[in-house]
Design an enzyme around this catalytic site. Sequence first.
Site, short mmCIF file in Angstrom:
data_model
loop_
_atom_site.label_atom_id
_atom_site.label_comp_id
_atom_site.label_asym_id
_atom_site.label_seq_id
_atom_site.Cartn_x
_atom_site.Cartn_y
_atom_site.Cartn_z
N ARG A 148 0.43 -1.50 0.25
CA ARG A 148 -0.04 -0.43 0.13
C ARG A 148 1.00 1.17 0.21
NH1 ARG A 148 -5.60 -1.05 3.51
NH2 ARG A 148 -6.08 -3.14 2.41
N ASP A 200 -13.92 10.22 12.36
CA ASP A 200 -12.25 9.99 11.44
C ASP A 200 -11.44 10.50 11.54
OD1 ASP A 200 -13.32 6.33 10.33
OD2 ASP A 200 -11.40 7.68 9.34
#
Length: 285
Positions: free
Chosen positions: A42, A150
């Site tokens: 990633r 978040d």
Amino acid sequence: MLSNAHSTIALSMDVFRIIRTAINKRFGILFSDSDRYLLESRLSARLTDLELSSFEEYIAYFKTTSNDAELDTAIELLTNNETYFFREDYQLSAFNDELLPRLQMQKRKERQLTIWSAGCSSGEEAYSIAIFIAESGLFSGWDVRIFGSDISSRMLERARQSRFGKSAFRTTSEYLKMKYFKRQGAQWELDSQVREKCSFAKINLLDTDRTAMLGRFDAIFCRNVLMYFDKKARINTVHLFHRHLNPNGYLLLGHTESLFNQDTPFTQVNLREALVYQKQESALA
Ligand SMILES: C[S@@+](CC[C@H](N)C(=O)[O-])C[C@H]1O[C@@H](n2cnc3c(N)ncnc32)[C@H](O)[C@@H]1O
């Protein structure tokens, strides 16, 4: 030579551990040794964007910038943001059938209800709560606010857009989908009256300066978030929630995140279908 967009750059165990420790310190998230390949694949894309050819250069780059700013970017690539409407519906049903009537009694003088969805990803949890509150019919004319937070700016942007694709509705009844969403091409747009009850902000649960600015809530949902944290971060976050609940307020965790055997200031409440936690009326702080 720089790698192309699809190639993976090798991440040694030593450098993996440096990155893992920095992430753990800032976000509480704990990666195990077996996650090295996940980080490697990633973060390789991030290195390519930065025109860096090795993770050693990436660490050097960290030192030339603010570590925190780079970590905030990197974490977007690493977290699991999986969510959908009415997830863990047995718990939402218990919230609807047993907690909402209690909260209506508890808050009948103020006629104000505030709920926090902590680690809300793209907003489905916050909006599911808002839909249940609307469906209950118990709070008409009340000041109802649902707050979602978040660490991912990308997910919060999606939450604010309040348009969702097919996979968000995998456990949604046709009745609720038709009642609260309008089709817009391949997506479904949430009813504006429900959307207006919800607001979103970027908050790292470990950032005490940021969380100190939050008020108190009647219920806090934090589901499928603490399972990624180490023990210390989990305990600190549970104490954070305790400070930010009104007396008699409720904490709802994911089904794998019980506080059993943990140092907790909460009282366990066994509802018919779910286990929740309550802050006692006399609790200080
Ligand atoms: C798997 S999703 C859960 C979403 C939703 N609560 C649910 O159960 O469907 C976990 C979310 O927690 C967020 N998260 C992870 N660490 C966090 C932190 N330190 N502070 C705030 N949010 C965090 C991630 O960005 C991700 O969107």
